[in-house]
Enzyme design. Structure first.
Site, PDB file in Angstrom:
ATOM      1  N   GLY A  48      34.403  50.783  46.207  1.00 46.82           N
ATOM      2  CA  GLY A  48      35.583  50.682  45.978  1.00 46.82           C
ATOM      3  C   GLY A  48      36.463  51.764  45.896  1.00 46.82           C
ATOM      4  O   GLY A  48      37.489  51.678  45.988  1.00 46.82           O
TER       5      GLY A  48
ATOM      6  N   ASN B 160      39.176  43.368  36.084  1.00 44.74           N
ATOM      7  CA  ASN B 160      37.766  43.422  35.700  1.00 44.74           C
ATOM      8  C   ASN B 160      37.452  43.325  34.333  1.00 44.74           C
ATOM      9  O   ASN B 160      36.260  43.210  33.953  1.00 44.74           O
ATOM     10  CB  ASN B 160      37.266  45.162  36.391  1.00 44.74           C
ATOM     11  CG  ASN B 160      38.365  46.182  36.092  1.00 44.74           C
ATOM     12  OD1 ASN B 160      39.410  45.922  36.149  1.00 44.74           O
ATOM     13  ND2 ASN B 160      37.620  46.821  35.104  1.00 44.74           N
TER      14      ASN B 160
ATOM     15  N   SER C 215      33.100  46.636  47.065  1.00 45.64           N
ATOM     16  CA  SER C 215      31.909  47.222  46.404  1.00 45.64           C
ATOM     17  C   SER C 215      30.848  46.326  46.532  1.00 45.64           C
ATOM     18  O   SER C 215      30.678  45.239  46.142  1.00 45.64           O
ATOM     19  CB  SER C 215      32.358  47.993  45.163  1.00 45.64           C
ATOM     20  OG  SER C 215      31.178  48.861  44.967  1.00 45.64           O
TER      21      SER C 215
ATOM     22  N   CYS D  85      33.531  52.152  34.357  1.00 49.94           N
ATOM     23  CA  CYS D  85      34.029  53.467  35.062  1.00 49.94           C
ATOM     24  C   CYS D  85      34.872  54.228  34.053  1.00 49.94           C
ATOM     25  O   CYS D  85      35.439  55.360  34.268  1.00 49.94           O
ATOM     26  CB  CYS D  85      34.868  53.212  36.292  1.00 49.94           C
ATOM     27  SG  CYS D  85      33.882  52.319  37.497  1.00 49.94           S
TER      28      CYS D  85
END
Length: 391
Positions: free
Chosen positions: A73, A151, A204, A339
């Site tokens: 992604g 997310n 992803s 992340c």
């Protein structure tokens, strides 16, 4: 080996679909040639790669020539936004302030290159309205990005309305390139990539049971990539192709992408709506628990959120304390994006008018295709036990 029964961090990564990965690995071992080579070992590998591309395209409901395999992604996001660097004149880029770090952090580099970055905040419910994006557009805006599903909160963004309003406002002028990060949407909500105005979308594999390190960039039309190399993927993404990853991702999309053609995935989607509604109801019964955003406590707003992600706060219990306490009992959740877990800030929550205590104690529960009601109920009981000790 960790059991998926008590794994509630699917938004970070999904447990591998072992059957698919095993099949893809075997196929890639059989076709070990370089797809760019013109001898038979290479052409056989090329045919396998193109079969995977066609399978992925069919699942996504688009044409195969619009599908480009990437490393994930982040790279898909980067290819899209960096393409504007090929323009002879600098201008502005507009993106929501709830974007994934792949885009949010990249815009800092864009600013260093002389580009103006305009961030658009969501409302208190975590949703970026189309009119806010329209108001942010400038005469020199070259790029716009709004993710399909956030997310951290699971908020579904009105990407089709945004695409439409961009087209309407720039009619007769050069339309900004509109990119959609679909990493948390593929296999989680229905998507229509052919909707007018969507120029690109990133995906992803590891979010839906595929391997880490492979993704897809959908492009509605040709793009002059800023990244140069050997010319693979029609010069959009150079580098020797990952046949194993492409094969595995295409099979995962075929199995899990939600569409009218995939009745089993649609059925599982509807089932998860019920499971999550019950989960939220039980969360609200826990002393001190606050659902984030607050509007999600009302059932009529649930259509605006992915049923696979729930954010909640337990003021008085820091999020990392809750995460560790659950981990010790064999339950796995997170405090937000994996992340950006090394950073102390919560940029997404900072935009949502939450209290400091709510932001400090917020945690994310995320679910997947093998999540079961029994495991979710056991998570609720463990949450009750922890809260009784701290609150």
């Amino acid at each position: 080996m960790i059991s998926a029964k008590h794994y509630f961090d699917w938004a970070a990564t999904a447990p591998n679909d072992e059957e698919i990965l095993t099949k893809a690995l075997k196929h890639s071992i059989e076709h070990w040639g370089n797809p760019s080579s013109i001898h038979k070992a290479g052409t056989d590998a090329k045919k396998a790669l193109e079969t995977a591309r066609k399978r992925a395209a069919q699942a996504l409901g688009v044409n195969a020539e619009n599908i480009f395999f990437t490393s994930g992604g982040t790279e898909g996001d980067h290819i899209a936004i960096l393409s504007v660097l090929n323009r002879p004149q600098k201008g502005s880029v507009v993106l929501s302030s709830i974007e994934h770090p792949a885009l949010r952090e990249m815009t800092k580099s864009m600013q260093n290159c002389g580009w103006k970055v305009i961030n658009v905040n969501p409302d208190k419910n975590g949703i970026v309205c189309a009119q806010s994006i329209s108001n942010a557009l400038q005469e020199d805006t070259a790029f716009v990005s709004v993710m399909a599903v956030n997310n951290e909160t699971g908020a579904i963004q009105p990407i089709y309305e945004i695409a439409k309003i961009i087209e309407e406002k720039t009619k007769g002028k050069r339309k900004p390139f509109f990119h959609v990060d679909c990493v948390q949407a593929a296999g989680k909500i229905p998507l229509n990539l052919k909707a007018s105005g969507i120029d690109s979308a990133s995906f992803s594999a590891h979010k839906i049971g595929g391997p880490r390190g492979v993704g897809i960039l959908y492009l509605a039309k040709e793009l002059n990539s800023f990244l140069k190399g050997g010319g693979q993927e029609k010069t959009v993404r150079s580098g020797t192709e990952n046949l194993f990853g492409a094969e595995a991702f295409s099979l995962c999309l075929e199995k899990y992408f939600i569409s009218e053609r995939n009745t089993s995935a649609e059925k599982r989607f509807e089932q998860q709506k019920i499971l999550t509604a019950n989960f939220i109801k039980k969360l609200k019964e826990i002393k001190g628990c606050v659902i984030i955003p607050h509007c999600r406590e009302g059932e009529k707003f649930e259509a605006n959120f992915s049923p696979w992600v729930v954010q909640a706060a337990f003021p008085g219990i820091p999020g990392q304390v809750m995460e560790r306490a659950l981990s010790e009992k064999g339950f796995f959740i997170s405090t937000g994006s994996a992340c950006s877990s090394s950073h102390k800030g919560r940029p997404v929550l900072d935009t949502m008018q939450l209290t400091p205590k709510e932001k400090e104690s917020a945690v994310r529960f995320s679910f997947g295709f093998s999540t079961e009601e029994e495991g979710m109920n056991e998570l609720i009981e463990e949450l009750k036990n922890i809260c009784s000790q701290f609150l």
